[in-house]
Design an enzyme around this catalytic site. Structure first.
Site, PDB file in Angstrom:
ATOM      1  N   LEU A  11      42.808  57.493  39.154  1.00 26.25           N
ATOM      2  CA  LEU A  11      42.706  57.932  40.539  1.00 26.25           C
ATOM      3  C   LEU A  11      43.689  57.107  41.359  1.00 26.25           C
ATOM      4  O   LEU A  11      43.964  55.946  41.038  1.00 26.25           O
ATOM      5  CB  LEU A  11      41.292  57.707  41.091  1.00 26.25           C
ATOM      6  N   ASP A  12      44.226  57.691  42.426  1.00 26.62           N
ATOM      7  CA  ASP A  12      45.053  56.932  43.357  1.00 26.62           C
ATOM      8  C   ASP A  12      44.279  55.713  43.844  1.00 26.62           C
ATOM      9  O   ASP A  12      43.040  55.747  43.943  1.00 26.62           O
ATOM     10  CB  ASP A  12      45.423  57.782  44.578  1.00 26.62           C
ATOM     11  N   MET A  13      44.982  54.654  44.187  1.00 19.94           N
ATOM     12  CA  MET A  13      44.342  53.444  44.680  1.00 19.94           C
ATOM     13  C   MET A  13      43.397  53.734  45.839  1.00 19.94           C
ATOM     14  O   MET A  13      42.272  53.218  45.904  1.00 19.94           O
ATOM     15  CB  MET A  13      45.410  52.430  45.123  1.00 19.94           C
ATOM     16  N   THR A  57      41.940  56.544  46.674  1.00 22.64           N
ATOM     17  CA  THR A  57      40.906  57.538  46.381  1.00 22.64           C
ATOM     18  C   THR A  57      39.735  56.854  45.689  1.00 22.64           C
ATOM     19  O   THR A  57      39.920  56.060  44.765  1.00 22.64           O
ATOM     20  CB  THR A  57      41.458  58.647  45.468  1.00 22.64           C
TER      21      THR A  57
END
Length: 219
Positions: free
Chosen positions: A64-66, A68
């Site tokens: 996951l994106d940082m 998110t």
């Protein structure tokens, strides 16, 4: 190219594990924590690093994106890692996100179909471009609020920053998105309001379908 990341990961006294068995670990990753370590020494703290300090056999399957938050599954051992990785690659994993977006979305549901390409001069950002990889996102309104809308997002492809880019292109940037949102999207949001709320897939050891849910902390 953007300036180096000013990384200030959140502290978690207890690991945010919501499921643990001999084959896998499911966590509810907090916003602001990298999924895997970055290249610089100050970016080594991550979800997988914290997990491996307690469960040395944990292996990363997806990211996951940082910014998110939400559900991530980690394999325990190389055999399970191969099984889960193949499931993600084959799109045999159902993923559901929730997001708060700017403005009141008029339609009840729809789909964004716009190709995404890495924005090399501004990496790690990405952008919509005709030479990009095919990218599709389904969206559905869950609740209309004052000047914002809670939506459910289902990615049909798994491009980097796909949900953030597609909602911005729709004219309803995700609140707290400092890269793709408008200045209005940043106002009144302490974090990116994007959360991986649901994961469903076949258990790598039992063969049974399993589903996990996690509520968004920004609601």
């Amino acid at each position: 190219m953007n300036a180096p990341l000013d990384y200030r990961p959140p502290a978690t006294d207890l690991l945010p594990v919501i499921h643990l068995d001999e084959a896998m670990i499911v966590v509810d990753k907090p916003s602001g924590l990298l999924s895997v370590p970055g290249r610089l020494p100050q970016h080594k703290d991550s979800m997988i690093s914290r997990l491996q300090a307690v469960y040395p056999d944990a292996l990363t399957v997806h990211r996951l994106d940082m910014d998110t938050s939400g559900l991530m599954v980690f394999a325990r051992g190389s055999k399970v890692h191969r099984t889960l990785s193949k499931a993600f690659e084959a799109k045999a994993v159902s993923k559901r996100y929730v997001a708060l977006v700017r403005g009141v979305v008029a339609d009840d549901e729809g789909e964004v179909d716009l190709p995404i390409l890495k924005d090399w001069p501004n990496r790690p950002k990405h952008m919509v471009h005709e030479d990009g990889k095919p990218s599709q996102t389904r969206w559905k309104v869950l609740e209309r609020l004052d000047e914002k809308t809670l939506v459910e997002l289902t990615p049909l492809t798994g491009r980097t920053h796909q949900l953030r880019i597609h909602m911005a292109e729709l004219g309803h940037g995700i609140l707290g998105d400092c890269w793709y949102g408008s200045p209005e999207s940043m106002a009144g949001a302490a974090r990116l309001c994007l959360h991986a709320a649901g994961l469903s897939f076949t258990h790598p050891a039992t063969g049974q379908m399993c589903s996990f849910e996690a509520d968004a902390s920004f609601m």
